[in-house]
Write a protein that holds these residues in place. Structure first.
Motif, short mmCIF file in Angstrom:
data_model
loop_
_atom_site.label_atom_id
_atom_site.label_comp_id
_atom_site.label_asym_id
_atom_site.label_seq_id
_atom_site.Cartn_x
_atom_site.Cartn_y
_atom_site.Cartn_z
N ASP A 128 62.92 64.27 114.95
CA ASP A 128 64.12 63.90 115.70
C ASP A 128 63.92 64.10 117.19
OD1 ASP A 128 65.79 62.90 113.70
OD2 ASP A 128 66.56 64.88 113.19
N ASN A 129 63.26 65.19 117.57
CA ASN A 129 62.96 65.42 118.98
C ASN A 129 62.05 64.32 119.52
OD1 ASN A 129 64.51 67.72 119.18
ND2 ASN A 129 62.83 69.08 118.63
N GLU A 130 61.11 63.87 118.71
CA GLU A 130 60.22 62.77 119.12
C GLU A 130 61.04 61.51 119.38
OE1 GLU A 130 56.57 60.88 119.98
OE2 GLU A 130 56.89 62.99 119.55
N LEU A 131 62.04 61.26 118.54
CA LEU A 131 62.90 60.09 118.73
C LEU A 131 63.60 60.14 120.07
CD1 LEU A 131 64.60 59.62 115.24
CD2 LEU A 131 62.69 58.35 116.20
N LEU A 132 64.06 61.32 120.45
CA LEU A 132 64.76 61.47 121.72
C LEU A 132 63.86 61.18 122.91
CD1 LEU A 132 66.82 64.72 120.99
CD2 LEU A 132 67.66 62.34 121.05
N SER A 133 62.56 61.40 122.74
CA SER A 133 61.63 61.18 123.86
C SER A 133 61.20 59.72 123.98
CB SER A 133 60.40 62.08 123.70
OG SER A 133 59.57 61.60 122.66
N LEU A 134 61.52 58.90 122.99
CA LEU A 134 61.12 57.50 123.03
C LEU A 134 62.17 56.69 123.78
CD1 LEU A 134 59.92 57.04 119.35
CD2 LEU A 134 58.52 57.40 121.39
N SER A 135 61.72 55.68 124.46
CA SER A 135 62.67 54.83 125.17
C SER A 135 62.65 53.43 124.57
CB SER A 135 62.31 54.77 126.65
OG SER A 135 61.02 54.22 126.80
N GLY A 136 63.81 52.81 124.59
CA GLY A 136 63.89 51.43 124.14
C GLY A 136 63.78 51.29 122.64
N GLU A 137 63.73 50.05 122.23
CA GLU A 137 63.65 49.74 120.80
C GLU A 137 62.18 49.78 120.39
OE1 GLU A 137 64.94 46.01 118.27
OE2 GLU A 137 66.48 46.64 119.69
N GLN A 138 61.84 50.74 119.57
CA GLN A 138 60.46 50.93 119.16
C GLN A 138 60.35 50.89 117.66
OE1 GLN A 138 57.65 53.18 120.74
NE2 GLN A 138 58.39 53.10 122.82
N LEU A 139 59.19 50.53 117.20
CA LEU A 139 58.88 50.64 115.79
C LEU A 139 58.30 52.03 115.55
CD1 LEU A 139 58.49 49.32 112.97
CD2 LEU A 139 56.21 48.66 113.75
N LEU A 140 58.89 52.76 114.61
CA LEU A 140 58.37 54.08 114.25
C LEU A 140 57.49 53.93 113.03
CD1 LEU A 140 61.53 56.31 114.53
CD2 LEU A 140 59.64 56.15 116.12
N LEU A 141 56.31 54.50 113.08
CA LEU A 141 55.39 54.51 111.95
C LEU A 141 55.50 55.90 111.33
CD1 LEU A 141 52.44 52.78 113.80
CD2 LEU A 141 54.12 51.71 112.31
N VAL A 142 56.11 55.96 110.15
CA VAL A 142 56.41 57.24 109.51
C VAL A 142 55.49 57.44 108.31
CG1 VAL A 142 58.20 58.59 108.34
CG2 VAL A 142 58.82 57.09 110.24
#
Length: 129
Positions: free
Chosen positions: A24-38
């Motif tokens: 979740d912290n990583e999500l906060l550091s991302l900007s814009g619409e990104q594809l997350l590879l989980v």
């Protein structure tokens, strides 16, 4: 706090820590619409635990993914094929289709203990995603 996610040309891969707060912290550091590879190494809780050495986090991980999909995030699953989970790959694809249908897809990666020669039976499933 950056958890060490790796940025790829087509998205940001979350680390194989299965630390959901850190994700979740990583999500906060991302900007814009990104594809997350989980990373999701298995759909079988016992195999997930064996492959990640993280007991009792399978359902929490799937729930985390589901909640983020419901929030509108774009998520693709990273599934590393190994000798331990290769036979389960068709069932993994069905699991994703049943429980995580909103994902942007599955990225299959080949573990170091495997080669292209080990994959003929899995290729149709791989290409279907």
């Amino acid at each position: 706090m950056n958890t060490g996610g790796t940025t790829y040309e087509n998205g940001t891969r979350l680390p194989d820590t299965y630390d959901l707060r850190a994700w979740d912290n990583e999500l906060l550091s991302l900007s814009g619409e990104q594809l997350l590879l989980v990373p999701l190494p298995s759909h079988v809780p016992e195999l997930f635990h064996a492959l990640t050495d993280r007991p009792n986090v399978f359902e929490d991980t799937v729930q985390w993914i589901t909640q983020r999909l419901d929030q509108g995030l774009r998520i693709a699953l990273v599934h590393q094929l190994s000798s331990a989970n290769l036979r389960e790959a068709p069932d993994f694809v069905r699991f994703v289709d049943d429980r995580l249908r909103a994902t942007a897809g599955i990225r299959f990666e080949i573990h170091a203990d495997m080669s292209e020669n080990d994959l003929p039976g899995i290729r149709p499933w791989w290409q279907a995603t």
